[in-house]
Write an enzyme that holds these catalytic residues in place. Structure first.
Site, PDB file in Angstrom:
ATOM      1  CG  ASN A  35     -16.518  16.672  20.676  1.00 39.37           C
ATOM      2  OD1 ASN A  35     -15.633  17.132  21.396  1.00 39.37           O
ATOM      3  ND2 ASN A  35     -16.258  15.820  19.699  1.00 39.37           N
ATOM      4  CB  ALA A  36     -15.838  22.257  20.953  1.00 38.65           C
TER       5      ALA A  36
ATOM      6  CG  ASN B  96      -6.060  13.369  20.523  1.00 35.96           C
ATOM      7  OD1 ASN B  96      -6.095  13.642  19.314  1.00 35.96           O
ATOM      8  ND2 ASN B  96      -6.894  13.915  21.388  1.00 35.96           N
TER       9      ASN B  96
ATOM     10  CB  CYS C 116      -7.838  17.367  19.711  1.00 35.49           C
ATOM     11  SG  CYS C 116      -9.305  18.191  20.351  1.00 35.49           S
TER      12      CYS C 116
ATOM     13  CG  ASN D   7      -9.756  13.170  16.840  1.00 34.76           C
ATOM     14  OD1 ASN D   7     -10.873  13.476  17.224  1.00 34.76           O
ATOM     15  ND2 ASN D   7      -8.700  13.219  17.636  1.00 34.76           N
TER      16      ASN D   7
ATOM     17  N   GLY E 147     -15.106   6.021  13.533  1.00 35.23           N
ATOM     18  CA  GLY E 147     -15.883   7.098  12.920  1.00 35.23           C
ATOM     19  C   GLY E 147     -17.231   6.583  12.442  1.00 35.23           C
ATOM     20  N   GLY E 148     -18.253   6.850  13.229  1.00 29.37           N
ATOM     21  CA  GLY E 148     -19.607   6.524  12.814  1.00 29.37           C
ATOM     22  C   GLY E 148     -20.042   5.078  12.956  1.00 29.37           C
TER      23      GLY E 148
ATOM     24  CB  SER F  66     -21.054   9.252  18.175  1.00 34.86           C
ATOM     25  OG  SER F  66     -20.028  10.204  18.074  1.00 34.86           O
TER      26      SER F  66
HETATM   27  C1  LIG Z   1     -17.660  14.069  23.162  1.00 32.50           C
HETATM   28  C2  LIG Z   1     -16.444  13.592  22.415  1.00 32.50           C
HETATM   29  C3  LIG Z   1     -15.187  13.758  23.002  1.00 32.50           C
HETATM   30  C4  LIG Z   1     -14.034  13.332  22.339  1.00 32.50           C
HETATM   31  N1  LIG Z   1     -12.815  13.459  22.944  1.00 32.50           N
HETATM   32  C5  LIG Z   1     -11.710  12.943  22.365  1.00 32.50           C
HETATM   33  C6  LIG Z   1     -10.448  12.960  23.029  1.00 32.50           C
HETATM   34  O1  LIG Z   1     -10.302  13.440  24.152  1.00 32.50           O
HETATM   35  N2  LIG Z   1      -9.381  12.407  22.385  1.00 32.50           N
HETATM   36  C7  LIG Z   1      -9.478  11.832  21.145  1.00 32.50           C
HETATM   37  O2  LIG Z   1      -8.484  11.321  20.626  1.00 32.50           O
HETATM   38  N3  LIG Z   1     -10.669  11.808  20.498  1.00 32.50           N
HETATM   39  C8  LIG Z   1     -11.776  12.339  21.074  1.00 32.50           C
HETATM   40  N4  LIG Z   1     -12.989  12.279  20.404  1.00 32.50           N
HETATM   41  C9  LIG Z   1     -13.056  11.659  19.079  1.00 32.50           C
HETATM   42  C10 LIG Z   1     -13.483  10.188  19.146  1.00 32.50           C
HETATM   43  O3  LIG Z   1     -12.538   9.414  19.847  1.00 32.50           O
HETATM   44  C11 LIG Z   1     -13.674   9.582  17.737  1.00 32.50           C
HETATM   45  O4  LIG Z   1     -12.449   9.617  17.055  1.00 32.50           O
HETATM   46  C12 LIG Z   1     -14.725  10.304  16.909  1.00 32.50           C
HETATM   47  O5  LIG Z   1     -15.807  10.698  17.714  1.00 32.50           O
HETATM   48  C13 LIG Z   1     -15.273   9.455  15.762  1.00 32.50           C
HETATM   49  O6  LIG Z   1     -15.865   8.269  16.221  1.00 32.50           O
HETATM   50  P1  LIG Z   1     -17.452   8.077  16.486  1.00 32.50           P
HETATM   51  O7  LIG Z   1     -18.162   8.516  15.258  1.00 32.50           O
HETATM   52  O8  LIG Z   1     -17.614   6.624  16.804  1.00 32.50           O
HETATM   53  O9  LIG Z   1     -17.780   8.948  17.658  1.00 32.50           O
HETATM   54  C14 LIG Z   1     -14.156  12.724  21.055  1.00 32.50           C
HETATM   55  C15 LIG Z   1     -15.415  12.578  20.468  1.00 32.50           C
HETATM   56  C16 LIG Z   1     -16.563  12.997  21.123  1.00 32.50           C
HETATM   57  C17 LIG Z   1     -17.907  12.815  20.467  1.00 32.50           C
END
Ligand SMILES: Cc1cc2nc3c(=O)[nH]c(=O)nc-3n(C[C@H](O)[C@H](O)[C@H](O)COP(=O)(O)O)c2cc1C
Ligand SMILES: Cc1cc2nc3c(=O)[nH]c(=O)nc-3n(C[C@H](O)[C@H](O)[C@H](O)COP(=O)(O)OP(=O)(O)OC[C@H]3O[C@@H](n4cnc5c(N)ncnc54)[C@H](O)[C@@H]3O)c2cc1C
Lengths: 303, 273
Positions: free
Chosen positions: A67-68, A124, A127, A190, A242-243, A265
């Site tokens: 994602n971005a 945060n 990012c 993150n 994370g994951g 996710s």
């Molecule tokens: C679509 C999306 C948007 C995200 N936006 C943010 C954000 O605004 N701030 C932040 O701290 N992390 C953001 N993250 C990171 C997540 O909070 C998390 O740290 C990262 O996705 C790993 O966890 P996961 O594997 O359970 O997704 C985002 C992740 C995704 C997939």
């Protein structure tokens, strides 16, 4: 069985909605809370209104998401309003995630979101998707990370979580720096990378921003190692993120030393009720293995 | 604990690149883009259409057979402008189908479409004909050149009724006025609607009052399309229009407090409707 406490805040269970998944509005945070999350984190809130990057902003690849989004935010006034709605109506504690391009502005955002009385504030500083604009994330430099921690602490009345980046050579040094600067908790991690996915039919990167942060199943071993390293180097509680997709993943994070687990996710992989599912699977595991409390296996990977 | 098979069993949420097989001038500022691909969508579902290096936006499926599907697109802004400059054979990406769908039910039904909201109802009309329903299609537009699908509907045996804002074709006035007469004169099993939200609001209120089952499809700003980013969550239920929607029953839509009042922009800021 799953009750836990982080910085004095009671959680019904250790699952925490990770920032940026769903949490754009107060109502969406409540929707997640009703689906069993022990706590919910807002999408990162900033001072100015930002549209974020053009789409595609989130896509799936074989082993995770990329994602971005580009830190879209309605700006501080509406952000605080949404946060207030969440704090008022959510069943579980609400964590306000904040971001800013400068250390000074981090203080201002922290001060503003404090008005909505969130249970905690998460800075945060990690990012990876706004580098072109903001420069290297604060989380990649121990001094910068500590600087933000100090100013956010100074402007908050509630416990402060600092969210770290896995994309550093030594996460222990950063963790120690933010603990020393007054952080009450660490969220790790993150997204990983950034990475890139190219469409081979058009020969173009798929994300409009070209590069984006990786999340989901593929990054779990990285996240687990980060949590493990941080647990060895600081005393403050860790939200392992994370994951995490299944109960077994949450258990693994806790064994690495996490007090709570972030889930992001997996909302895609298993649906909005993933929180309830993960909790049931943790209970199933505990019953089978004869554990009665999360504490019984927290950090046992270090013994 | 079930093991993860999520990366194997299902298709990935990333654009599938297709050539535009055919482009048809549908009406003034409307073009229909036809693709050769078996989409397996249901009426009411949408796809995300990617123009490489430009952007990606949601569009409803308006037509589908075993080999093809089509989107009817109204030129409103930078993305649709860019799309209108594309030619047959050019490549775009498609993700989806996404969202829920209209329930195919009722013997005597009315479809109410306003503007580009008519697009998903074209597909719905085709499918309702397949289950032998009596399909009445009220099509509204600002004037004659903007009217969609009149020929297509006639061919498939759908009864069409036209309203234009300026009276340049059909009845002068709004689709909802025609619907009112329909409700008074007939025993309807179901009403389906898609179009401007003010129109939908009237349709919902009329159907609730008359006790007729009704489903409407609504639009909100979407980024991911598969329920992750939270951009299209609505007040106060927090449900995702891209996942729990875009089709809602009249009863469910009554719980969406922002319906007919405001929406959120790409930043998440509220915008009055
Ligand atoms: C679509 C999306 C948007 C995200 N936006 C943010 C954000 O605004 N701030 C932040 O701290 N992390 C953001 N993250 C990171 C997540 O909070 C998390 O740290 C990262 O996705 C790993 O966890 P996961 O594997 O359970 O997704 C985002 C992740 C995704 C997939
Ligand atoms: C589920 C769904 C189905 C749709 N089906 C159709 C269709 O079949 N035919 C059709 O012509 N249009 C359809 N639309 C609307 C279409 O997505 C917009 O017209 C398009 O995104 C406009 O982009 P633009 O850059 O040309 O215009 P802009 O000037 O950027 O926007 C024009 C209007 O489109 C809205 N819009 C812009 N981007 C998005 C977005 N990412 N998500 C939702 N709305 C957006 C804006 O809020 C504004 O109201 C649908 C929208 C949704 C949500």
């Amino acid at each position: 069985m799953l009750k836990t406490r982080i910085c004095g805040i009671k959680l019904e269970n250790p699952t925490v909605l990770a920032s940026g998944i769903m949490g754009v509005t107060g109502a969406s945070l409540c929707f997640v809370s009703e689906n069993g999350a022990g706590a919910v984190t807002t999408k990162s809130i900033g001072l100015e209104e930002r549209k974020g990057h053009p789409a595609p902003v989130v896509l799936e690849w074989e082993n995770g998401l990329i994602n971005a989004v580009g830190l879209s935010s309605p700006g501080i006034e509406e952000g605080v309003e949404e946060l207030k709605a969440a704090v008022e109506k959510s069943k579980s504690p609400v964590i306000a995630s904040i971001f800013a391009p400068t250390t000074k502005q981090f203080g201002e955002v922290a001060r503003q979101v404090s008005k909505a009385k969130p249970a905690m504030i998460e800075a945060n500083i990690s990012c990876p998707n706004v580098e072109a604009e903001f420069g290297k994330p604060f989380a990649t430099d121990q001094k910068a990370a500590a600087g933000v921690t100090k100013i956010v602490k100074k402007n908050s009345k509630v416990p402060v979580i600092v969210k770290l980046s896995p994309n550093v050579p030594n996460i222990k040094i950063i963790a120690q720096a933010v603990e020393k600067a007054g952080a009450d908790s660490i969220c790790a991690v993150n997204t990983v990378g950034p990475g890139m996915v190219i469409d081979i039919k058009t020969g173009k990167p798929l994300l409009a921003n070209k590069a984006g942060g990786l999340s989901g199943p593929a990054i779990r071993p990285v996240a687990v190692r980060c949590v493990y390293d941080i647990y060895e180097s600081v005393k403050i509680p860790i939200i392992g993120t994370g994951g995490v997709t299944y109960g077994k993943d949450a258990v693994e994070m806790i064994m690495a030393g996490a007090l709570a687990v972030g889930v992001g996710s997996a909302v895609h992989y298993r649906g909005i009720d993933v929180f309830r599912k993960v909790c049931n699977e943790i209970i199933e595991f505990m019953e089978k293995e004869g554990y009665s409390k999360l504490k019984d296996f927290r950090g046992i990977a270090h013994e | 604990m079930s093991e993860c098979s999520c990366t194997e069993s299902k298709k990935l949420e990333k654009p599938l690149v297709l050539k535009i097989e055919k482009i048809v001038d549908e009406a003034k500022d409307f073009k229909t883009f036809i693709f050769r691909h078996r989409l397996n969508a249901k009426p009411g579902q949408f796809v995300m259409l990617w123009i490489p290096r430009v952007d990606e936006k949601p569009f409803s499926v308006t037509y589908q057979d075993k080999e093809r599907f089509a989107l009817t697109i109204f030129k409103v802004g930078p993305f649709t402008q860019k799309l209108f400059e594309m030619k047959e054979g050019d490549k775009v990406g498609i993700r989806g189908p996404y969202g829920n769908h209209f329930k195919l039910e009722g013997k005597n039904v009315v479809l109410v479409g306003g503007g580009c909201g008519t697009a998903p109802l074209g597909f719905l009309a085709d499918e309702m004909k397949k289950i032998k329903a009596d399909v009445n299609f009220i099509v509204g537009a600002k004037s004659k050149p903007y009217l969609l699908y009149l020929h297509r509907m006639k061919k498939s045996g759908v009864k069409t009724f036209v309203t234009t804002d300026d009276g340049s074709f059909g009845v002068k006035g709004f689709t909802t006025e025609l619907l009112k007469t329909f409700i008074e004169k007939n025993r309807l099993d179901k009403v389906f609607a898609c179009g401007p939200e003010v129109m939908l609001k009237h349709v919902v209120e009329m159907c609730l009052k008359a006790g007729i089952p009704c489903e409407v499809s609504m639009e909100r700003y979407m980024k991911c399309g598969f329920g992750v980013c939270g951009q299209c969550c609505v007040d106060n239920s927090g449900v995702r229009v891209c996942k729990e929607g875009p089709v809602f029953s009249a009863k469910k839509i009554k719980k969406i407090a922002e319906f007919g009042k405001y929406k959120r922009s790409a930043s998440g800021k509220k915008v009055k409707l």
